[in-house]
Design an enzyme around this catalytic site. Sequence first.
Site, PDB file in Angstrom:
ATOM      1  N   ARG A 165      -1.035   9.282  34.138  1.00 41.14           N
ATOM      2  CA  ARG A 165      -0.944  10.429  33.235  1.00 41.14           C
ATOM      3  C   ARG A 165      -0.277   9.951  31.948  1.00 41.14           C
ATOM      4  NH1 ARG A 165       1.545  13.449  38.501  1.00 41.14           N
ATOM      5  NH2 ARG A 165      -0.333  13.162  39.779  1.00 41.14           N
ATOM      6  N   HIS A 276      -6.071  18.205  42.636  1.00 45.74           N
ATOM      7  CA  HIS A 276      -4.696  18.006  42.169  1.00 45.74           C
ATOM      8  C   HIS A 276      -4.555  18.428  40.704  1.00 45.74           C
ATOM      9  CE1 HIS A 276      -1.052  16.123  43.972  1.00 45.74           C
ATOM     10  NE2 HIS A 276      -0.614  16.224  42.730  1.00 45.74           N
TER      11      HIS A 276
END
Length: 388
Positions: A165, A276
């Site tokens: 991320r 997710h």
Amino acid sequence: MPPITCIDDLKRLHRRRTPRMFYDYCESGSWTEQTFRENTSDFQDIRLRQRVAVNMENRSLASRMIDQPVAMPVALAPVGLTGMQRADGEIKAARAAEAFGVPFTLSTMSVCSIEDVAERTRKPFWFQLYTMRDEDFLRRLIQRAKDAKCSALVITLDLQILGQRHKDLKNGLSTPPKLTPAVIADLMTKWRWGIEMLQTPRRQFGNIVGHVQGISDTSSLGKWTVEQFDPRLDWTKIAKIKEMWGGPVILKGILDPEDAVMAAKVGADAIVVSNHGGRQQDGAISSIRALDPILQAVGDRIEVHFDGGIRSGQDVLKAVAMGARGTYIGRAFVHGLGANGEDGVRSALEVIRNELDIAMALTGKRDIAAVDRDCILVPEGFSGRWQA
């Protein structure tokens, strides 16, 4: 504070009131964020059928998820670091969910511990488990959830390794935040957040710090977490954890029909169709596009729940109409929490309920149990026509 009419109102306040690294942790996905974006945008391709001249009185959203009564088919999803969006965030979110009559799911990577939440709520909540290499810690963690009277174990399957991320790496995400010049400059504009954080002792991962040998603060936690998330997780281990728990088990992170069939075979009580929140496998299909093929694969052999991209009651209605027995909101409630604490979570739930109630009525249904595919228009090929 201006009237809250939609989740986006809470999102704007959340961004203004919470440090950037924690807002970005919530509002981001992995890599290019394609899956993160499409989780939300793909809902727009499904249309609601408007029906008229039907009796809309005496409507009911009451439902059941894993045979537990819920005020509407919505649960608060497990979200890590919730206690950094607002001081004591998990406790505040759990209280709001309890008062509203929907399940709250506590993450393994929460700031407030299982015991913290249990001591400050009256009804059982659900506990989400990340599988770890440390078998002793895993067993003790499950026992702590049992001792806290958690009424379901949600095992997350799609985080054996961590997706990249970019925003978290660039922001230097840590708990508590490391005081770099950039972070200090940001915190100076978030004084309300800072004052509340100074008033609570809960600023680390409460389920881990103090419960694992050699982990007394977060300086060593990051390395331990990377080493401990178990890449060897397979269906045999899932079956063992289910036996160890001995109560209702929900498997979260199913995006493929073959995996859904395997989840039914190991005897899970429910599965959660989820990617997710687009934070793991970027380039995967959205949860809403994955839902129908999974429902077709498992039939009535297992209860199917849905997670990913819900930002309104209309989204909940669409997922339920597709066939989901329950839905989960993550970012939607976190925006409420970051905006206004426990009251903000309650506002998020009220927004979802109001939108769901009105949208359901306008499709000609008075009871959420009667909502079905007749309420929606799904474009041909919505779930994909992929080459073999």
